[in-house]
Design a protein around this motif. Structure first.
Motif, mmCIF file in Angstrom:
data_model
loop_
_atom_site.group_PDB
_atom_site.id
_atom_site.type_symbol
_atom_site.label_atom_id
_atom_site.label_comp_id
_atom_site.label_asym_id
_atom_site.label_seq_id
_atom_site.Cartn_x
_atom_site.Cartn_y
_atom_site.Cartn_z
ATOM 1 N N PRO A 41 0.853 -1.189 0.000
ATOM 2 C CA PRO A 41 0.000 0.000 0.000
ATOM 3 C C PRO A 41 0.893 1.245 0.000
ATOM 4 C CG PRO A 41 -0.756 -1.591 1.625
ATOM 5 C CD PRO A 41 0.564 -2.091 1.112
ATOM 6 N N GLN A 71 -3.488 -2.967 -6.493
ATOM 7 C CA GLN A 71 -2.731 -2.500 -5.330
ATOM 8 C C GLN A 71 -3.232 -1.118 -4.908
ATOM 9 O OE1 GLN A 71 -0.562 -4.521 -3.852
ATOM 10 N NE2 GLN A 71 -0.895 -6.033 -5.452
ATOM 11 N N ALA A 72 -3.229 -0.848 -3.612
ATOM 12 C CA ALA A 72 -3.669 0.446 -3.097
ATOM 13 C C ALA A 72 -2.586 1.497 -3.286
ATOM 14 C CB ALA A 72 -4.011 0.326 -1.610
#
Length: 140
Positions: A41, A71-72
């Motif tokens: 993240p 994905q963040a």
């Protein structure tokens, strides 16, 4: 805490990275490997100082690449701030920072609080088991 200079330093035994908080990253010319392999993240916390066109395009590409891979990646700009507002320098040398265009006209306590709120909120999102443990409490 790992700064830019120590980001490639091996972690102590038993430590693991759980996220990336990049304060005013300059990513022009970054390796395509970063865009294709970064899987933690990631917070991109920006001031106006680093939001010039070329850097913005590269940051947008990083966000898009991470999003495409599930994905963040959070891209936030704090209004009316300059690069040094992400540090404690304006708190101890506000007049000098203003004179040298290194700090914003805003009170250092306000800009520091806004940056810390974003950073701690990101940790709460990225590492739920830490949520609330890093709260700044009743500061206003």
């Amino acid at each position: 805490e790992l700064g830019a200079a120590s980001a490639r330093t091996p972690l102590p035994p038993g430590w693991a990275l759980v996220g990336v908080e990049a304060l005013d990253p300059w990513v022009m010319g970054n390796s395509k490997t970063v865009r294709s392999e970064l899987s933690l993240p990631t917070l991109l916390l920006m001031t106006q100082s680093m939001m010039y066109d070329e850097n913005g395009v590269d940051l947008d590409a990083l966000v898009a690449s991470m999003g495409a891979r599930g994905q963040a990646c959070v891209f936030i700009e704090v209004d009316d701030t300059r690069h040094q507002d992400q540090s404690d320098v304006p708190a101890v040398a506000h007049a000098a920072c203003r004179l040298l265009c290194m700090g914003s006209a805003r009170r250092p306590a306000v800009t520091m609080r806004e940056h810390l709120d974003v950073c701690l909120g990101f940790v709460d999102m990225a590492v739920p088991e830490l949520a609330g443990r890093l709260a700044l409490g009743g500061l206003g």
